[in-house]
Structures are given as structure tokens and as C-alpha cells.
Design a protein around this motif. Structure first.
Motif, PDB file in Angstrom:
ATOM      1  N   ILE A   1      -4.054  -7.491   6.635  1.00  0.00           N
ATOM      2  CA  ILE A   1      -2.973  -6.513   6.683  1.00  0.00           C
ATOM      3  C   ILE A   1      -1.723  -7.126   7.296  1.00  0.00           C
ATOM      4  CG2 ILE A   1      -3.960  -5.600   8.831  1.00  0.00           C
ATOM      5  CD1 ILE A   1      -2.691  -2.893   8.152  1.00  0.00           C
TER       6      ILE A   1
ATOM      7  N   VAL B   1       1.729  -2.853   4.820  1.00  0.00           N
ATOM      8  CA  VAL B   1       1.677  -1.467   5.285  1.00  0.00           C
ATOM      9  C   VAL B   1       3.006  -1.091   5.925  1.00  0.00           C
ATOM     10  CG1 VAL B   1       0.523   0.096   6.900  1.00  0.00           C
ATOM     11  CG2 VAL B   1      -0.813  -1.558   5.603  1.00  0.00           C
TER      12      VAL B   1
ATOM     13  N   TYR C   1       0.819  -1.208   0.000  1.00  0.00           N
ATOM     14  CA  TYR C   1       0.000   0.000   0.000  1.00  0.00           C
ATOM     15  C   TYR C   1       0.851   1.255   0.000  1.00  0.00           C
ATOM     16  CZ  TYR C   1      -3.152   3.645   1.731  1.00  0.00           C
ATOM     17  OH  TYR C   1      -3.851   4.816   1.898  1.00  0.00           O
TER      18      TYR C   1
END
Length: 425
Positions: free
Chosen positions: A87, A51, A16
Motif C-alpha cells: 500500500i 490509497v 483504489y
């Protein structure tokens, strides 16, 4: 024991890169903008994101881990989960897209080795534990990666490396992985290195570290490392570079069923021209899917870097599946189609029965690992085999005559780089 006939759900995701402010968005965190980014990722049919907190912003002082920053990370994780996205979090950023992000308490007047200084180690340890603990109860949390290619700080060509030995790298990795485990017990925590670990003689982070420590092996495949320059954008070696690294990792793995995560791969221009990017994407993914034990593929990256931001290497601006305005690019449509094709399908590629011998010296230190690099005899022989239509894997010279090892991996034929011309699969 023979190789197991197992199948699992393949993961397709993306690293991301926020549209607003790139990773500097943590300074002006805007959850609505993050949600809009995540909506555009979820619309591609992907299932996870990776992330990147910026270490100096989350831990600006050795004894200060900012609660507000940690809360923002948790809110991002919750927003991802609401959109069906799991995530994975990298802790020590570390290094991203040619920029270094190290806290002031490790630099200049406070210059300390980030891999060996006792106080720095204690600070890192608590930071990683804190992030893991904050996310531990979130069902969408996949686990921690220690940092993004943090091995680049330990050796050249970094302009100011923190020199360490392979033994010190082992100690650092084991200690930091243990910190993640304390924060979020039972989750698959791991570490990630750029390809010096596989290709650079004398580099303190080794193939054995990559393939034996942590819950799975992370592979970062970038063809601007000499592969595309040598073989061209459509060369077998270029389109199979990711598959090669996946298979190379298995030469050092102690567990023949150890999962491998293709954690970073992208189509970097001009090494992969824009008009070839879709073909490269499709070929890279399909070739990687032909590797047994693949956990998943996480493309670099989600969104293009805004041209309003200065000083990035040119290739970094256009790597997104989506533009900076969140419009889907051709490579985004290509990856979305591949993810849809494989959704719900078992991943059970045929076993690779031909193995190319890797003689890199001692298995732990791999002092001659450059034989595996682009232009090296192992790399070029593997590419030649693949171009012939073979499906080679790799085996260390130490195991090339070990029938128990070969049987466990399903290998029935072994050849050296010198013998490649007469081998087919």
C-alpha cells in the motif's frame, strides 16, 4: 559511468476507488466492504494499491488529526497486506476526479495559502508525519506520496489558485518530504504532479522538481490533455504518451538510474472509445515497459464510480478495471494478463540510444517547457520518431554535448526536433 545493466521486479497495481461511497467511504468506513473490494483487486494478480485519505476528514482542524480516521487507514493497510497487496498512501487530498478537498481552516474566513502560510505548513507537516508514523511498522507500507496532483492548486486553470513561485514550491516540497521521512524513516517517499509540471510555461512546480526531489519520479499520463484529440485514440503519440512522459522525466533527472513510477494512467472515454480501451491498455503498458528504470505501473482506477453519485465529469464514471459491482471489465482482464506475463520476469529493456534535444530554457525553471506539450515541437518530433519505429529518449539542450552525461545514459546519437526526418534508431 555507463548505464548499468540492472533488472528488478516490476510492480503492477491500481489506484483504489472504493465501491461504496467512493472516497466518501471514510465517513462511513466499512471494513467488510473494503475487504471485498480488495479481494476483487487481488484476484486480478496485482501487487499494490494506492490509497487516498480525504484531508478534511482526517484533519478537520489544524490541531486535530482524528485518531479514529488514522486507525481506519491502518486497518485498510492491514486488510491489503492480508491479501498480498502493498500500500502506498497519498496524504493531502487534495484534488480527486475534479473535486477539491481542502479543510475549512484553509478556506473562506480562514483563507490562507496552503503552500506558504506558516501555520498551514506546520499543520500539513504534522499530518503527513502522523500518517507515515502510523504505518511505518507495517511491512506492506510502500511509503507516502505528498498528495494527489496538489500542484493544481498553485496555478491556473484552477479557479482560485494559491499563487507561489518555483522557489516556494521547492521549499514546500522539501519540507513535506522531510516530514514523511521523520514519520517513516528510510521508505521511498515522493510527490506527484499533473502534467502542467511538464507542459505549462510558468507553472511553479517544474520538471526539475518532479525528476529530482523525492525517492522516485511519479508520472501521471492522461491523453485527454490534447494528445488523443490531436492524434486520435490509436495514434502513436496517444499509445506512447505514458512512455513519452517516462522518457521526458529522464531529461531532467540528475541520476541516470532514478526510478520512474507510472503512478496514474487510464483509458478515458470518449477520447479512448470503449471498443478501443483494451488495445490502448495493452499498448500503453507494453510501451511503458520498454522504458529503462520503470518502477511499476498503477492503473487508474480499481472500480467504476457509482452512477448514484452526481456531478462527476462523464469520463470519471467508467475508468475502473472492475465495475462498481466488482465484475471484471475487459481492461481489467487485459491488465491482469500483462501482470501475469511479467510476474517473476526481470525488467531489462534495451537502452534507448537516440536522444531528442529538449530546449526549454533554464533547466531549473524550464520557462519554455510548452515545447514538450502536445502540439509542441519536441512532443511531435518524439511521436514522429516513435512512429518510424525508433525508440527515442530525451536530453536537455544543456547536456546534448556533454559526453559524460550521454555515456552515463547510453546515448550514442543526438538530434534536434528539426532533424527528426533523417534519424532512425
Amino acid at each position: 559511468m555507463p548505464v548499468q545493466d540492472t533488472a528488478h521486479r516490476l510492480r503492477f497495481g491500481v489506484n483504489y476507488t472504493p465501491t461504496h461511497g467512493w472516497f466518501h467511504h471514510w465517513l462511513d468506513f466499512d471494513l467488510d466492504a473494503v475487504r471485498a473490494d480488495l479481494d476483487s483487486i487481488a484476484a486480478l494478480g496485482l501487487d499494490h494499491i494506492r490509497v487516498f485519505p480525504l484531508w478534511p476528514l482526517f484533519q478537520p482542524n489544524r490541531t486535530l488529526i482524528r485518531p479514529r480516521a488514522v486507525d481506519q487507514l491502518v486497518r485498510l493497510a492491514d486488510a491489503a497486506a492480508e491479501r498480498g497487496l502493498d500500500i502506498s498512501v497519498d496524504g493531502l487530498q487534495g484534488h480527486l476526479s475534479s473535486f477539491d478537498f481542502l479543510p475549512a481552516w484553509t478556506q473562506t474566513w480562514h483563507r490562507r495559502n496552503i503552500f506558504t502560510d506558516p501555520e498551514v505548513l506546520a499543520g500539513q507537516e504534522e499530518y503527513l508525519r502522523t500518517l507515515a508514523a502510523a504505518l511505518a511498522d507495517r511491512p506492506a507500507f510502500l511509503g507516502m506520496t505528498l498528495g494527489n496532483e496538489i500542484n493544481q492548486f498553485s496555478d491556473g486553470p484552477h479557479p482560485d489558485p494559491d499563487r507561489i513561485t518555483a522557489k516556494q514550491a521547492t521549499a514546500w516540497l522539501e519540507r513535506m518530504l522531510a516530514a514523511c521521512e521523520r514519520g517513516a524513516p528510510g521508505l521511498p517517499h515522493l510527490h506527484a504532479a499533473y502534467d502542467a509540471a511538464w507542459y505549462r510555461d510558468g507553472h511553479p512546480f517544474t520538471p526539475a522538481h518532479a525528476a529530482r526531489l523525492g525517492a522516485m519520479t511519479a508520472v501521471h499520463s492522461w491523453v485527454f490533455n490534447g494528445t488523443a484529440q490531436r492524434h486520435g485514440p490509436a495514434g502513436t503519440a496517444t499509445e506512447q504518451h505514458a512512455a513519452y512522459l517516462i522518457e521526458l522525466s529522464k531529461a531532467w533527472a540528475l541520476d541516470p538510474h532514478r526510478p520512474v513510477w507510472l503512478q496514474e494512467v487510464g483509458a478515458p472515454a470518449p477520447h479512448v472509445p470503449d471498443d478501443h480501451a483494451v488495445r490502448f491498455t495493452e499498448a500503453t503498458v507494453r510501451n511503458s515497459l520498454d522504458c529503462h528504470g520503470l518502477w511499476g505501473i498503477t492503473w487508474w482506477c480499481s472500480h467504476d464510480v457509482s452512477r448514484s453519485l452526481a456531478d462527476f465529469p462523464e469520463l470519471e464514471y467508467g475508468l475502473g478495471l472492475l465495475g462498481n459491482d466488482r465484475t471484471v471489465k475487459p481492461v481489467g482482464r487485459a491488465l491482469a494478463a500483462l501482470a501475469a506475463e511479467w510476474r517473476g520476469r526481470p525488467h531489462r529493456p534495451p537502452v534507448r540510444r537516440t536522444a531528442l534535444v529538449v530546449d526549454a530554457g533554464d533547466a531549473e525553471a524550464a520557462p519554455r517547457r510548452s515545447v514538450c506539450a502536445p502540439g509542441g515541437p519536441v512532443f511531435e518530433a518524439w511521436a514522429e520518431l516513435a512512429a518510424q519505429g525508433a525508440r527515442p529518449t530525451l536530453v536537455l539542450a544543456q547536456h546534448a554535448s556533454d559526453q559524460r552525461h550521454l555515456t552515463a545514459r547510453g546515448i550514442t546519437e543526438v538530434c534536434t526536433p528539426e532533424e527528426v526526418g533523417s534519424v532512425s534508431d
